[in-house]
Enzyme design. Sequence first.
Site, short mmCIF file in Angstrom:
data_model
loop_
_atom_site.label_atom_id
_atom_site.label_comp_id
_atom_site.label_asym_id
_atom_site.label_seq_id
_atom_site.Cartn_x
_atom_site.Cartn_y
_atom_site.Cartn_z
N SER A 146 0.86 -1.19 0.00
CA SER A 146 0.00 0.00 0.00
C SER A 146 0.89 1.24 0.00
O SER A 146 2.06 1.16 0.38
CB SER A 146 -0.86 -0.02 1.27
OG SER A 146 -1.46 1.24 1.50
N TYR A 159 -2.22 -0.84 10.44
CA TYR A 159 -2.18 -1.16 9.00
C TYR A 159 -0.83 -0.75 8.42
O TYR A 159 -0.20 -1.53 7.69
CB TYR A 159 -3.33 -0.44 8.30
CG TYR A 159 -3.50 -0.76 6.84
CD1 TYR A 159 -4.04 -1.98 6.43
CD2 TYR A 159 -3.15 0.16 5.85
CE1 TYR A 159 -4.23 -2.27 5.08
CE2 TYR A 159 -3.33 -0.12 4.51
CZ TYR A 159 -3.87 -1.34 4.12
OH TYR A 159 -4.03 -1.63 2.79
N1 LIG Z 1 -8.75 -0.84 -1.02
C1 LIG Z 1 -7.73 -0.03 -0.82
O1 LIG Z 1 -7.91 1.20 -0.65
C2 LIG Z 1 -6.33 -0.56 -0.82
C3 LIG Z 1 -5.27 0.36 -0.95
C4 LIG Z 1 -3.96 -0.11 -0.93
C5 LIG Z 1 -3.73 -1.47 -0.78
N2 LIG Z 1 -4.77 -2.33 -0.64
C6 LIG Z 1 -4.42 -3.74 -0.45
O2 LIG Z 1 -4.91 -4.51 -1.54
C7 LIG Z 1 -5.24 -5.84 -1.08
C8 LIG Z 1 -6.66 -6.17 -1.51
O3 LIG Z 1 -7.55 -5.26 -0.85
P1 LIG Z 1 -9.03 -4.96 -1.34
O4 LIG Z 1 -9.16 -3.50 -1.42
O5 LIG Z 1 -9.35 -5.80 -2.52
O6 LIG Z 1 -9.82 -5.44 -0.05
P2 LIG Z 1 -11.20 -6.24 0.10
O7 LIG Z 1 -12.12 -5.92 -1.01
O8 LIG Z 1 -11.65 -5.97 1.49
O9 LIG Z 1 -10.72 -7.76 -0.03
C9 LIG Z 1 -9.93 -8.34 0.95
C10 LIG Z 1 -9.72 -9.79 0.59
O10 LIG Z 1 -8.91 -10.39 1.60
C11 LIG Z 1 -9.57 -11.58 2.04
N3 LIG Z 1 -9.31 -11.88 3.44
C12 LIG Z 1 -9.41 -11.06 4.52
N4 LIG Z 1 -9.14 -11.75 5.63
C13 LIG Z 1 -8.87 -13.02 5.26
C14 LIG Z 1 -8.53 -14.21 5.94
N5 LIG Z 1 -8.41 -14.25 7.28
N6 LIG Z 1 -8.31 -15.34 5.22
C15 LIG Z 1 -8.44 -15.33 3.87
N7 LIG Z 1 -8.75 -14.25 3.16
C16 LIG Z 1 -8.98 -13.11 3.85
C17 LIG Z 1 -11.04 -11.28 1.86
O11 LIG Z 1 -11.74 -12.51 1.84
P3 LIG Z 1 -13.31 -12.62 2.29
O12 LIG Z 1 -13.97 -11.33 1.84
O13 LIG Z 1 -13.78 -13.81 1.54
O14 LIG Z 1 -13.31 -12.74 3.75
C18 LIG Z 1 -11.03 -10.57 0.54
O15 LIG Z 1 -10.99 -11.50 -0.51
C19 LIG Z 1 -5.03 -5.82 0.44
O16 LIG Z 1 -3.76 -6.34 0.72
C20 LIG Z 1 -5.07 -4.34 0.78
O17 LIG Z 1 -4.34 -4.07 1.95
C21 LIG Z 1 -6.07 -1.93 -0.68
#
Ligand SMILES: NC(=O)c1ccc[n+]([C@@H]2O[C@H](COP(=O)([O-])OP(=O)(O)OC[C@H]3O[C@@H](n4cnc5c(N)ncnc54)[C@H](OP(=O)(O)O)[C@@H]3O)[C@@H](O)[C@H]2O)c1
Length: 275
Positions: A146, A159
Amino acid sequence: MRWFGKRVFLGGWAAQRVLITGASGGIGHALAEALAKRGAQVLISGRNQEVLSALANRYPDHVVAVSADLTNAEDRSRLVNAARMAECNMLINAAGSNQQGFFDTASDHDIEQLIAINLTATLQLTRALLPQLMTYPRAMIITLGSTFGQLGYPGQVTYCATKFALRGFSQALRRELADTRVRVMYIAPRATRTAMNSPQTEALNAALGNAVDAPDAVALAIVDAVEQQREELQIGLPERFFTRLNTLWPSAVDRALLRQLPVIRRFMTSKESVS
Ligand SMILES: NC(=O)c1ccc[n+]([C@@H]2O[C@H](COP(=O)([O-])OP(=O)(O)OC[C@H]3O[C@@H](n4cnc5c(N)ncnc54)[C@H](OP(=O)(O)O)[C@@H]3O)[C@@H](O)[C@H]2O)c1
């Protein structure tokens, strides 16, 4: 570094067998779909079986789903076995979680949970898959960090701790594997419109004028970075500028964030938890 280079894409995406964690979430889901459309074989994982099955059913020739809670050792081991059966030569660590809110409101459990999924489980899964990845002529480990992996930010303390650590993990592992056939890439998205961000966070981003990307756009940037054999990708020009400034002149960033602090406080008066 060009020596991983074009060899990876001798067969293009059609030659890749990819395990994507977090594939039930915004970025992971968009990425899984983008890779399936390009002909890759994709093993998708997450906890939400319904979302995973729907995606697998849409691409029956390209996508297989295995639900797993990555913080659970048995689930991880089941997933590693599935990845072995599927002969995965690429791992994309996209699972993650966040808990916005000021650090004094976080419980011990909150801290443990966030470190467990963002950091510990990511390292454990990667280590468990490494012997398999090393058997292939070309393999790759991609981890999603991130902007907050390079920029300490109020309201994101735990985080930030996990994402700074993931960046160090990726850099150290890349150097440790430099004389093997496994390449390591670190991707730092900026704010992205997914379930990870609560309505309060979206309102905060709007109030601060922060750009927010669509998950599809982030997925395409990752596809492009892999095709171009990048080792690191930080998405967003202002974010790149701000993180460089943070390295070179942190006191200037301290002052800028001090000015933002009252706004951040206003939007984060209560603890929010998204998991
Ligand atoms: N969104 C942002 O603003 C942003 C910015 C920078 C970086 N990121 C990074 O990008 C990546 C993806 O984020 P996203 O935005 O796509 O988030 P998201 O829509 O909330 O998706 C998170 C994913 O992680 C899975 N997950 C969470 N806890 C878990 C566990 N205990 N075991 C297995 N799977 C688990 C969730 O599975 P379930 O839903 O099936 O539980 C979901 O598939 C993350 O690493 C996040 O930190 C996001």
